[in-house]
Design an enzyme around this catalytic site. Structure first.
Site, PDB file in Angstrom:
ATOM      1  CE  LYS A 263      50.197  25.959  55.882  1.00 12.73           C
ATOM      2  NZ  LYS A 263      48.780  26.199  56.097  1.00 12.73           N
ATOM      3  CG  HIS A 287      44.431  26.349  57.721  1.00 13.46           C
ATOM      4  ND1 HIS A 287      44.699  25.665  56.566  1.00 13.46           N
ATOM      5  CD2 HIS A 287      44.098  27.606  57.315  1.00 13.46           C
ATOM      6  CE1 HIS A 287      44.532  26.453  55.524  1.00 13.46           C
ATOM      7  NE2 HIS A 287      44.173  27.644  55.942  1.00 13.46           N
ATOM      8  CG  ASP A 318      51.607  26.428  60.360  1.00 14.92           C
ATOM      9  OD1 ASP A 318      50.761  25.788  61.008  1.00 14.92           O
ATOM     10  OD2 ASP A 318      51.458  26.701  59.151  1.00 14.92           O
TER      11      ASP A 318
HETATM   12  C1  LIG Z   1      44.698  35.285  56.794  1.00 17.24           C
HETATM   13  C2  LIG Z   1      45.218  33.907  56.637  1.00 17.24           C
HETATM   14  C3  LIG Z   1      45.107  33.284  55.402  1.00 17.24           C
HETATM   15  C4  LIG Z   1      45.605  31.979  55.232  1.00 17.24           C
HETATM   16  N1  LIG Z   1      45.548  31.415  53.988  1.00 17.24           N
HETATM   17  C5  LIG Z   1      46.086  30.193  53.811  1.00 17.24           C
HETATM   18  C6  LIG Z   1      46.121  29.628  52.509  1.00 17.24           C
HETATM   19  O1  LIG Z   1      45.659  30.218  51.538  1.00 17.24           O
HETATM   20  N2  LIG Z   1      46.679  28.402  52.378  1.00 17.24           N
HETATM   21  C7  LIG Z   1      47.204  27.707  53.444  1.00 17.24           C
HETATM   22  O2  LIG Z   1      47.714  26.595  53.280  1.00 17.24           O
HETATM   23  N3  LIG Z   1      47.194  28.241  54.684  1.00 17.24           N
HETATM   24  C8  LIG Z   1      46.655  29.452  54.883  1.00 17.24           C
HETATM   25  N4  LIG Z   1      46.663  30.012  56.141  1.00 17.24           N
HETATM   26  C9  LIG Z   1      47.266  29.255  57.253  1.00 17.24           C
HETATM   27  C10 LIG Z   1      48.746  29.606  57.401  1.00 17.24           C
HETATM   28  O3  LIG Z   1      49.480  29.111  56.320  1.00 17.24           O
HETATM   29  C11 LIG Z   1      49.334  29.007  58.687  1.00 17.24           C
HETATM   30  O4  LIG Z   1      49.049  27.633  58.733  1.00 17.24           O
HETATM   31  C12 LIG Z   1      48.843  29.691  59.955  1.00 17.24           C
HETATM   32  O5  LIG Z   1      48.642  31.066  59.757  1.00 17.24           O
HETATM   33  C13 LIG Z   1      49.861  29.489  61.069  1.00 17.24           C
HETATM   34  O6  LIG Z   1      49.423  30.038  62.256  1.00 17.24           O
HETATM   35  P1  LIG Z   1      49.860  31.484  62.786  1.00 17.24           P
HETATM   36  O7  LIG Z   1      49.048  32.455  62.018  1.00 17.24           O
HETATM   37  O8  LIG Z   1      49.499  31.430  64.216  1.00 17.24           O
HETATM   38  O9  LIG Z   1      51.334  31.659  62.546  1.00 17.24           O
HETATM   39  C14 LIG Z   1      46.182  31.288  56.333  1.00 17.24           C
HETATM   40  C15 LIG Z   1      46.292  31.931  57.570  1.00 17.24           C
HETATM   41  C16 LIG Z   1      45.831  33.216  57.720  1.00 17.24           C
HETATM   42  C17 LIG Z   1      45.989  33.866  59.072  1.00 17.24           C
END
Ligand SMILES: Cc1cc2nc3c(=O)[nH]c(=O)nc-3n(C[C@H](O)[C@H](O)[C@H](O)COP(=O)(O)O)c2cc1C
Length: 391
Positions: A263, A287, A318
């Site tokens: 990822k 991310h 994503d």
């Molecule tokens: C509050 C929050 C915490 C996140 N924590 C992680 C995490 O611990 N590990 C990770 O791989 N991605 C993390 N992400 C990224 C998400 O997995 C993802 O890539 C992203 O939210 C996608 O975009 P979107 O919020 O527009 O759908 C986080 C995203 C948010 C919003």
């Protein structure tokens, strides 16, 4: 599957992604809301990722019988009720008491995978036991790699289906709004934070007090025992490792027998290399615009990645996915499926499992409608569908 009509009354008044976001904003302390909602630095990556979907069109087609359509796909040899998974998000358990379990239950009811983050508040074992369903485990690497490898074994023992290795967070991002509002994880109980929390008694009693009554301040229950301290302890225990390289990925490939998903890939050369190292899937991701503000929109970089991967692995995406039509656009450009992070979190903050179920039902119904408009009867037929632009 839970249909929209079968949900709680409160959820029925929420109809759009923005409705859910605003409902979450009303329930959460401002610092926590911003932590989830916002991006990094000037928040250009966040905006760019979303805009890529808004600017892409799909051409409607006429006089095609679409009455027998469905939105399911197969991934890693199993059926997924729609081409969407819930992305890993570390803070989910702070939005709702045992929020990860609520998310996992809603995903299971809908027939899609839920990704458990390394930073989850509920342990990966408890989520598997209480929610079940198709669970993927997201891994971060501590400088002492053996601590992360231990987590891989725990995920395997708990029956997790796939391992997601996140590779885009080697250093701490610059989220200045959090510095300004005093919010961080681990949380520091300064005056601003305490005042902020006090303005949201519903959250304080519904989430924090329930953790306190059930055993104390929330902790990152997947962290190694020595680092499993209350989130208010103020010590930095978040896993970051600046020395990660491809040898680490190959080592994880040897450790994990099931599907391995990498990822945070954006460069086609990295995509090719990850697949050469044995990745079964990639998540094209910046991310959610939270890390590197100069990163491109995942949708913009998807076609060259689909080309280099050449069907050797599942290409997922994503960042900015808010509608079923966004999933359709990603599939039109060659993605296998999409993941959503923030929108399920808004559903969670608005109404726990029922809120997430409502969000997922919206995605499903919207995707089905999009298939009908573009004249196809299943998600795999979206690939290469007419986008309505002259090339
Ligand atoms: C509050 C929050 C915490 C996140 N924590 C992680 C995490 O611990 N590990 C990770 O791989 N991605 C993390 N992400 C990224 C998400 O997995 C993802 O890539 C992203 O939210 C996608 O975009 P979107 O919020 O527009 O759908 C986080 C995203 C948010 C919003």
């Amino acid at each position: 599957m839970i249909s929209i009509c079968g949900l709680g009354r409160g959820m029925r008044s929420l109809h759009t992604p923005e409705d859910f976001r605003l409902a979450a904003r009303r329930r959460l302390p401002k610092g926590l809301f911003d932590f989830i909602d916002r991006g990094t630095e000037g928040e250009f990556a966040l905006d760019r990722s979303r805009r890529a979907y808004d600017e892409m069109t799909l051409m409607p087609r006429a006089l095609i019988d679409v009455s027998r359509r469905h939105v399911s796909i197969d991934l890693f040899g199993k059926k997924m009720a729609m081409p969407l998974a819930i992305a890993p998000t570390g803070a989910a358990g702070l939005l709702w008491h045992q929020g990860e379990i609520e998310l996992a239950r809603a995903a299971r009811a809908e027939g899609i995978p839920f990704s458990v983050a390394t930073g989850a508040i509920t342990s990966l074992e408890e989520i598997a036991e209480k929610a079940g369903g198709r669970l993927w485990f997201q891994l971060y690497m501590w400088p002492d790699r053996s601590l992360s490898h231990e987590l891989v074994h725990r995920a395997e023992a708990a029956g997790y289906e796939a391992l997601i290795v996140t590779v885009d967070t080697v250093v701490t991002p610059n989220r200045s709004y959090n510095a300004r509002n005093g919010f961080s994880i681990p949380m520091k109980a300064n005056r601003r934070v305490v005042a902020d929390l006090a303005r949201r008694p519903g959250w304080l009693f519904g989430v924090m007090a329930r953790y306190m009554l059930a055993g104390g301040m929330p902790r990152h229950e997947n962290y190694p025992a020595a680092l499993r301290v209350p989130i208010t302890a103020g010590v930095v225990a978040n896993p970051k490792n600046e020395t990660l390289d491809w040898a680490d990925l190959m080592q994880l490939r040897r450790l994990w027998k099931g599907p391995m998903i990498v990822k945070g890939i954006l460069h086609p050369a990295d995509a090719r290399r990850a697949v050469d190292c044995g990745a079964d899937g990639l998540i094209v991701s910046n991310h959610g615009g939270r890390n590197f503000d100069s990163a491109p929109a995942p949708l913009a970089i998807l076609p060259p990645i689909v080309d280099v991967v050449n069907n050797r692995a599942a290409v997922m995406i994503d960042g900015g996915i808010c509608r079923g039509s966004d999933i359709a656009k990603a599939l039109a450009l060659g993605a296998t499926c999409a993941l959503a992070g923030r929108l399920p979190l808004w559903g969670l903050a608005a109404g726990g499992e029922a809120g997430v179920a409502r969000v997922l039902a919206m995605f499903r119904e919207d995707l089905s409608r999009t298939l009908a408009f573009v004249g196809v009867t299943d998600p795999s037929s979206l690939r290469g569908v007419d986008r309505g632009i002259s090339e």
